[in-house]
Structures are given as C-alpha cells and as structure tokens.
Design an enzyme around this catalytic site. Sequence first.
Site, PDB file in Angstrom:
ATOM      1  N   CYS A  79     113.736 -58.062  41.511  1.00  0.00           N
ATOM      2  CA  CYS A  79     113.480 -58.869  40.321  1.00  0.00           C
ATOM      3  C   CYS A  79     114.672 -58.770  39.373  1.00  0.00           C
ATOM      4  CB  CYS A  79     112.209 -58.395  39.615  1.00  0.00           C
ATOM      5  SG  CYS A  79     111.838 -59.288  38.085  1.00  0.00           S
ATOM      6  N   TYR A 271      82.428 -40.779  34.960  1.00  0.00           N
ATOM      7  CA  TYR A 271      83.305 -41.937  34.751  1.00  0.00           C
ATOM      8  C   TYR A 271      83.156 -42.863  35.962  1.00  0.00           C
ATOM      9  CZ  TYR A 271      85.471 -38.256  31.854  1.00  0.00           C
ATOM     10  OH  TYR A 271      85.716 -37.211  30.992  1.00  0.00           O
ATOM     11  N   ASP A 339      86.495 -39.358  37.820  1.00  0.00           N
ATOM     12  CA  ASP A 339      87.631 -40.269  37.830  1.00  0.00           C
ATOM     13  C   ASP A 339      87.900 -40.686  36.387  1.00  0.00           C
ATOM     14  OD1 ASP A 339      89.575 -42.124  38.379  1.00  0.00           O
ATOM     15  OD2 ASP A 339      88.271 -43.542  39.413  1.00  0.00           O
ATOM     16  N   CYS A 366      94.895 -40.728  37.845  1.00  0.00           N
ATOM     17  CA  CYS A 366      95.975 -41.715  37.823  1.00  0.00           C
ATOM     18  C   CYS A 366      97.158 -41.223  37.001  1.00  0.00           C
ATOM     19  CB  CYS A 366      95.468 -43.053  37.289  1.00  0.00           C
ATOM     20  SG  CYS A 366      94.809 -42.986  35.613  1.00  0.00           S
TER      21      CYS A 366
END
Length: 410
Positions: A79, A271, A339, A366
């Site tokens: 890109c 979660y 999570d 994450c």
Amino acid sequence: MTTRAKVDWKGRRLDVEVGPVAHGGHCVARFEGRVVFVRHALPGEQVTVEVTEDKGGSFCRADAVEIITPSPDRVTPPCELAVPGGCGGCDWQHASADAQRELKASVVAEHLLKATGRDIPVLVEELPGGLLEWRTRVRMAVGRDGVAGFRGHRSHDVVPVAHCPITVPDLVETVAGKEWTADAELELVRDGAGRFSSRRLGPMRMVGGRRQFPRQSIDGTGVAVEFAAGRHWEMDPFTFWQVHPAAADTLASVVAEWAEASPGACAWDLYSGVGLFASVLATQVGPEGLVRAVEQSSAAFDSIRILADLPQIEVIARKVESAFAGPLDGPTPEVVVLDPPRKGAGHDVVDQIAARRPARVIYVACDPAALGRDVARFETHSYRLELVRAFDAFPMTHHVEAVALLTPGE
C-alpha cells in the site's frame, strides 16, 4: 537552583541503529542517551529517522525516513499509504510475512517473561488467507472535507482512502468517493455470508451535558451471519466478532481442546460476547451441566438467543466486575474462559476467579501487555502458565491474538 532546559527534538533528523521490537508497532533505538521509538524500521537496520513527537522526557517517537542499511526481511509495502505521514492502520507492511510473525512472537514472549520469570517459547501461527484482503470489519473517519479515510498514526488527521489492501474486496469501496458528514465515523462490515452493512456514527453532540454519538444505519439487512464452532450465528452486524474470517473458529477450537470440561460440571464464559465459547463449554458439560455466560453488551446479549438449544447456558447480563457478588454464586467452576477487552481483566477480576480455584483458566487475549499483567496477577495466586498459543489474526499490524492456559498449584 538552575532549571534544566526541556529537550525537544521534534523535526530533527538522526542516524540510528535500530534495536529490538517493542509493543505497539515500533522498534527501539538510542541516541545521546535517550530512547527513540522508531516506526517503519526493522531490527538491525541503519536508518535516518525524523522525530515526530517529543515531550521532553526520556524518550521520543520517530519515523524512519531513509533506510541506509536494510534488513533482509524488508519488503516493499503493498500500500502506498503505509509510509511515514500516511495511514496509521498498518505497522509492518515493510516486513516479510515470516518476519511479521517473528516480531509479534518476540513481543508476546517478552511480556510473558516479565510475568512469569520464565523464557516461554512463542510461535505466532499463520491463519489461512495470507496478508491481504482478510479484514471484514473496519471503522473509518470522515475529515472536515467530508471525505472518508483512516487516521494517521497518533493523529486526528484523516488520510483519504479509496481502497485498502488488507480489507476484503469492495468493503472500503462502498463508501469511498462519497460525501459524508464532517467529523463523523463509519463502521463497515462484511459478514460470513458475504453481505455488507454500514452505519454512520456522530459527529459528537452534547445532549443534557453528556456527549453522544448519533448512529444512523446506511446500508444492510440489520442481521449479520457468521460461522464458527460448528454453528451459524445471527447477530447485529456491529456486535463484536473477530475481524479475521478464520479467527473465531480457530480460537473456539483451542478453547475446546484445553477446556476438557466434565459432563455435569460448571463452567464460566466471562466477557462472553455472543456466546461463542459458551457454546463450546455447553457441549462439553452436557444437559446436566451449567455454563454461566457473563456479558454487558445488550446487542451481544440479544444475539445469545440463538443458543436456545443449549438450555444449560445461563446468561448474566451485566459487567463481569459486578457479577461475582450474587449472579456467580453457587457451584464452583471447573473451567473459566475469559476474553476481556484490550485493557485486560484487571486485578479484581483475576482475584475473584482465582478465589474460586478453577482447575483450568483459559485466557483469550488481544493485547500482549494486558495478558502479561493478568498472568502475573494469577501467579500471585499460585496459578502457573502451562501453555500458550498465538495467532496472526491481524496481519500487517502489530496486533496479535493469544490464548493462555493456567492451572493452580498447591
């Protein structure tokens, strides 16, 4: 008494040797005793950087603007906006696929070393589909000129974008070239059935002294369909779901392998979102067992209705932090899956889980830094990190998805 003058290198160019990767999509260099966090560089390179941010402390931030000695892992970004001063969405387009995963593995391993004092080998596993055209959900910003794009790195400036090579085809193109309300944001989704949905958020307005971001549906059916864990999931298109098409099923498979919940046992899914992991746990505990799924999002809570064929799932619609006193009383969980959002679970949640002494805790993360902090807290309760797997669920970016298994000691 003399006051030391504030250091401000912003705009200054420096020749540096790039050191190891750090969390956040940059590498560490040093110049005249200060740390320089460098983007668009790779470990071992000799580069010229331009300082982009300097608050006068022990470090500053910079972009590599000239590569003097390139790394053998350097490639040409696909890109043209993945350059200094361009789009801030991607961090590692200038690195080969193998190098990207090695960089992320180093970051995860570093945070687990800090947490446990042990050198834990980490392999970031590739997901199907390669580096491009994988992202199915994206948020775009609208500039003051009414043109949609992505924000620059650590900036409110909007970089106009007509095409994004990491998003699935035609997703960004659905809003490119159109005029939008200035300072609004756009959420775009392509579901597992290939259907597109989009909505406009904002611009912000004050209502009764509170900030609000009006939401307006632009296009779509109002229902998204995804496929994972042997089921199809119907949900509001803008409810949380993994952005990589293979991520949800991959994570559910790891949870199923590590949970080993006994028939008739109790398990928690904290979660829980739309109940992806709850469905896996429910299959294992069977109709005589109990799975308690805790989720505060009303949209996600509404989506759990598709699990009506699994009456052993009890849905608790509230924040995890407030669910321990009352809703989560009762049988001791054999397995806890959590999570949490990017910030992690935090000490209070970890303390409450550890107090129940589940036989297995499966932590889906994450953010490597948050995972490390929470693993360290579990270790204060004599839980030990047994296994970790990491997945490249966000190619070209610094983000990585990890799953950790913790078990209690004596």
